[in-house]
Motif scaffolding. Structure first.
Motif, PDB file in Angstrom:
ATOM      1  N   LEU A  72       0.986  -1.243   0.417  1.00  0.00           N
ATOM      2  CA  LEU A  72       0.118  -0.323  -0.553  1.00  0.00           C
ATOM      3  C   LEU A  72       0.702   1.031   0.286  1.00  0.00           C
ATOM      4  CD1 LEU A  72      -2.739  -0.738   2.710  1.00  0.00           C
ATOM      5  CD2 LEU A  72      -2.862  -0.770   0.083  1.00  0.00           C
ATOM      6  N   ARG A  73      -0.006   2.751  -0.177  1.00  0.00           N
ATOM      7  CA  ARG A  73       1.011   4.109   0.046  1.00  0.00           C
ATOM      8  C   ARG A  73      -0.068   4.496   0.524  1.00  0.00           C
ATOM      9  NH1 ARG A  73      -0.597   3.946  -5.921  1.00  0.00           N
ATOM     10  NH2 ARG A  73       1.339   3.563  -6.096  1.00  0.00           N
ATOM     11  N   ALA A  74      -0.103   5.683   1.135  1.00  0.00           N
ATOM     12  CA  ALA A  74      -0.368   5.855   2.646  1.00  0.00           C
ATOM     13  C   ALA A  74       0.433   8.287   1.548  1.00  0.00           C
ATOM     14  CB  ALA A  74       0.130   5.919   3.588  1.00  0.00           C
ATOM     15  N   ARG A  75      -0.219   8.766   2.160  1.00  0.00           N
ATOM     16  CA  ARG A  75      -0.539  10.356   2.304  1.00  0.00           C
ATOM     17  C   ARG A  75      -1.514  11.291   2.871  1.00  0.00           C
ATOM     18  NH1 ARG A  75      -2.666   8.606  -3.280  1.00  0.00           N
ATOM     19  NH2 ARG A  75      -4.501   9.353  -3.447  1.00  0.00           N
ATOM     20  N   TYR A  76      -1.930  11.714   2.521  1.00  0.00           N
ATOM     21  CA  TYR A  76      -2.368  12.662   3.482  1.00  0.00           C
ATOM     22  C   TYR A  76      -3.476  13.823   2.686  1.00  0.00           C
ATOM     23  CZ  TYR A  76      -0.069  11.157   7.997  1.00  0.00           C
ATOM     24  OH  TYR A  76       0.600  10.779   8.811  1.00  0.00           O
ATOM     25  N   GLU A  77      -4.643  12.928   2.952  1.00  0.00           N
ATOM     26  CA  GLU A  77      -5.381  14.085   1.818  1.00  0.00           C
ATOM     27  C   GLU A  77      -6.975  14.319   2.264  1.00  0.00           C
ATOM     28  OE1 GLU A  77      -7.016  11.355  -1.414  1.00  0.00           O
ATOM     29  OE2 GLU A  77      -5.709  12.659  -2.113  1.00  0.00           O
ATOM     30  N   ASN A  78      -7.958  15.014   1.928  1.00  0.00           N
ATOM     31  CA  ASN A  78      -9.535  14.255   1.999  1.00  0.00           C
ATOM     32  C   ASN A  78     -10.060  14.030   1.710  1.00  0.00           C
ATOM     33  OD1 ASN A  78      -9.288  16.401   3.960  1.00  0.00           O
ATOM     34  ND2 ASN A  78      -9.473  18.103   2.873  1.00  0.00           N
ATOM     35  N   PRO A  79     -10.479  12.689   1.808  1.00  0.00           N
ATOM     36  CA  PRO A  79     -10.939  11.816   0.881  1.00  0.00           C
ATOM     37  C   PRO A  79     -12.357  12.571   0.082  1.00  0.00           C
ATOM     38  CG  PRO A  79     -11.647  10.580   3.410  1.00  0.00           C
ATOM     39  CD  PRO A  79     -10.748  12.545   3.400  1.00  0.00           C
ATOM     40  N   GLY A  80     -12.412  12.200  -1.500  1.00  0.00           N
ATOM     41  CA  GLY A  80     -12.777  12.978  -2.064  1.00  0.00           C
ATOM     42  C   GLY A  80     -12.699  13.837  -3.096  1.00  0.00           C
ATOM     43  N   GLY A  81     -11.564  15.167  -2.525  1.00  0.00           N
ATOM     44  CA  GLY A  81     -10.778  15.499  -2.241  1.00  0.00           C
ATOM     45  C   GLY A  81     -12.004  17.274  -1.801  1.00  0.00           C
ATOM     46  N   THR A  82     -12.837  16.921  -1.222  1.00  0.00           N
ATOM     47  CA  THR A  82     -14.218  17.403   0.147  1.00  0.00           C
ATOM     48  C   THR A  82     -12.804  18.294   0.923  1.00  0.00           C
ATOM     49  OG1 THR A  82     -15.537  16.232  -0.642  1.00  0.00           O
ATOM     50  CG2 THR A  82     -16.473  17.978   1.063  1.00  0.00           C
ATOM     51  N   PRO A  83     -12.659  19.415   0.868  1.00  0.00           N
ATOM     52  CA  PRO A  83     -12.005  19.806   2.273  1.00  0.00           C
ATOM     53  C   PRO A  83     -12.645  19.860   3.114  1.00  0.00           C
ATOM     54  CG  PRO A  83     -12.908  22.005  -0.160  1.00  0.00           C
ATOM     55  CD  PRO A  83     -13.671  20.935  -0.402  1.00  0.00           C
ATOM     56  N   ARG A  84     -11.882  20.355   4.171  1.00  0.00           N
ATOM     57  CA  ARG A  84     -12.692  19.695   5.370  1.00  0.00           C
ATOM     58  C   ARG A  84     -11.595  21.010   6.552  1.00  0.00           C
ATOM     59  NH1 ARG A  84     -13.608  13.351   5.919  1.00  0.00           N
ATOM     60  NH2 ARG A  84     -15.089  13.341   4.997  1.00  0.00           N
ATOM     61  N   VAL A  85     -12.255  21.114   7.595  1.00  0.00           N
ATOM     62  CA  VAL A  85     -11.520  21.889   8.563  1.00  0.00           C
ATOM     63  C   VAL A  85     -10.647  21.556   8.986  1.00  0.00           C
ATOM     64  CG1 VAL A  85     -11.658  23.636  10.662  1.00  0.00           C
ATOM     65  CG2 VAL A  85     -13.097  23.544   8.236  1.00  0.00           C
ATOM     66  N   GLY A  86      -9.628  21.583   9.861  1.00  0.00           N
ATOM     67  CA  GLY A  86      -8.670  20.188  10.678  1.00  0.00           C
ATOM     68  C   GLY A  86      -7.514  19.880   9.216  1.00  0.00           C
ATOM     69  N   ARG A  87      -6.407  18.502  10.480  1.00  0.00           N
ATOM     70  CA  ARG A  87      -6.018  18.016   9.743  1.00  0.00           C
ATOM     71  C   ARG A  87      -6.276  17.478   8.644  1.00  0.00           C
ATOM     72  NH1 ARG A  87      -1.167  14.093  13.252  1.00  0.00           N
ATOM     73  NH2 ARG A  87      -0.207  13.540  10.940  1.00  0.00           N
ATOM     74  N   LYS A  88      -5.796  16.643   6.859  1.00  0.00           N
ATOM     75  CA  LYS A  88      -6.340  15.464   6.499  1.00  0.00           C
ATOM     76  C   LYS A  88      -5.805  14.448   7.041  1.00  0.00           C
ATOM     77  CE  LYS A  88      -5.486  19.046   2.668  1.00  0.00           C
ATOM     78  NZ  LYS A  88      -3.991  19.183   1.057  1.00  0.00           N
ATOM     79  N   PRO A  89      -7.052  13.431   6.816  1.00  0.00           N
ATOM     80  CA  PRO A  89      -6.804  12.405   7.209  1.00  0.00           C
ATOM     81  C   PRO A  89      -6.168  11.286   6.552  1.00  0.00           C
ATOM     82  CG  PRO A  89      -8.849  12.721   5.643  1.00  0.00           C
ATOM     83  CD  PRO A  89      -8.392  13.761   6.047  1.00  0.00           C
ATOM     84  N   LYS A  90      -5.060  10.826   7.023  1.00  0.00           N
ATOM     85  CA  LYS A  90      -4.745   9.436   6.152  1.00  0.00           C
ATOM     86  C   LYS A  90      -4.377   8.596   5.202  1.00  0.00           C
ATOM     87  CE  LYS A  90      -0.269   6.854   7.069  1.00  0.00           C
ATOM     88  NZ  LYS A  90       1.037   7.022   8.382  1.00  0.00           N
ATOM     89  N   VAL A  91      -4.518   8.102   3.995  1.00  0.00           N
ATOM     90  CA  VAL A  91      -5.779   7.218   3.786  1.00  0.00           C
ATOM     91  C   VAL A  91      -4.501   6.710   2.974  1.00  0.00           C
ATOM     92  CG1 VAL A  91      -7.681   9.105   2.522  1.00  0.00           C
ATOM     93  CG2 VAL A  91      -5.780   9.349   1.630  1.00  0.00           C
ATOM     94  N   TYR A  92      -5.001   5.215   2.269  1.00  0.00           N
ATOM     95  CA  TYR A  92      -4.268   4.436   2.189  1.00  0.00           C
ATOM     96  C   TYR A  92      -5.023   4.281   0.559  1.00  0.00           C
ATOM     97  CZ  TYR A  92      -2.544   3.897   6.437  1.00  0.00           C
ATOM     98  OH  TYR A  92      -2.198   4.376   7.759  1.00  0.00           O
TER      99      TYR A  92
END
Length: 260
Positions: A72-92
């Motif tokens: 797997l590869r991991a990075r931090y981004e908002n799922p679906g590209g929807t902007p959110r307040v706070g830290r971006k979650p880690k996605v895989y």
């Protein structure tokens, strides 16, 4: 006398697929990997934990193990590209890793790539076999030149040529056996299944490939010699004899001119 190099790392010796499979031996980890693959999009720890019915903390532990194994590869981004307040979650999401384990190692992909390139580059009147041998030699030369650029070994005599070639031979599954400072048997044929069907063609391709590798490496005083033995590779690396025939009656072949 030159000191022989230490054993290659797992990545160098081709053990990475085995390590990846061992990571998947854990049932929960395998389930999380399947969830990530089937999602067809980046997934969060929370999503995979919910799907697997485990805690987020445990899911994060297993997901990071899968990242470390290259599955797997991991990075931090908002799922679906929807902007959110706070830290971006880690996605895989899955990597492009194609994990196959074979003991002893087999490399049908190498033969397949050589034959595809031969078909695509065959010139009028060349013939299929001649095109395959030419392509195999060129692939070997490119590999040898790349290895020379990587290690920058300077002038290579017989012993250093064998030592420098050993890592590549290990990576490609030949199971090199250093029997003497200037002699190396190859205990495994990575193209065994194909050689069983057409030994003359496949052994010719293998010989041309290894001849090309030595040429690209700019190895001196060592040759790829046709020395077929049951259950082993048909080629060994050694100092060429004067008459073109080894003491055991094997034929060295001509690396410069492959017969059509």
């Amino acid at each position: 006398m030159e000191k022989y190099p230490s054993s290659p790392s797992p990545e160098e010796s081709g053990d990475a697929p085995v390590a990846a499979v061992s990571v998947l031996a854990d049932e929960q980890r395998r389930r999380l990997y399947t969830i990530a693959r089937r999602a067809r999009r980046p997934v969060t720890r929370e999503e995979t934990a919910a799907a697997a019915g485990i805690s987020v903390k445990l899911a994060a532990f297993h997901l990071d193990k899968l990242v470390a194994a290259g599955l797997l590869r991991a990075r931090y981004e908002n799922p679906g590209g929807t902007p959110r307040v706070g830290r971006k979650p880690k996605v895989y999401e899955p990597t492009d890793a194609d994990i196959r384990v074979s003991i002893p190692e087999r490399r049908p992909d190498v033969i397949a790539e050589i034959l595809i390139d031969a078909v695509l580059t065959e010139s009028p009147g060349e013939g299929a076999r001649a095109a395959a041998l030419r392509t195999a030699r060129q692939r070997g030369e490119d590999l040898g030149a790349a290895e020379r650029t990587r290690v920058r070994p300077g002038r290579l005599g017989p012993e250093r040529s064998i030592s420098t070639a050993e890592t590549m031979l290990e990576q490609y599954g030949f199971e090199p056996d250093r029997q003497a400072p200037t002699r190396m048997r190859l205990l495994n044929c990575p193209f065994h299944a194909q050689a069983a069907r057409s030994p003359e063609l496949v052994c010719g391709i293998n010989h041309a490939f290894l001849c090309g590798f030595l040429n690209g490496l700019q190895a001196t005083g060592v040759a790829a010699v046709l020395a077929p033995r049951a259950g082993q590779c048909c080629v060994e690396l050694r100092e060429p004899s004067r008459g073109g025939t080894g003491g055991d009656g094997t034929t060295e072949g001509d690396c410069g001119r492959e017969a059509p």
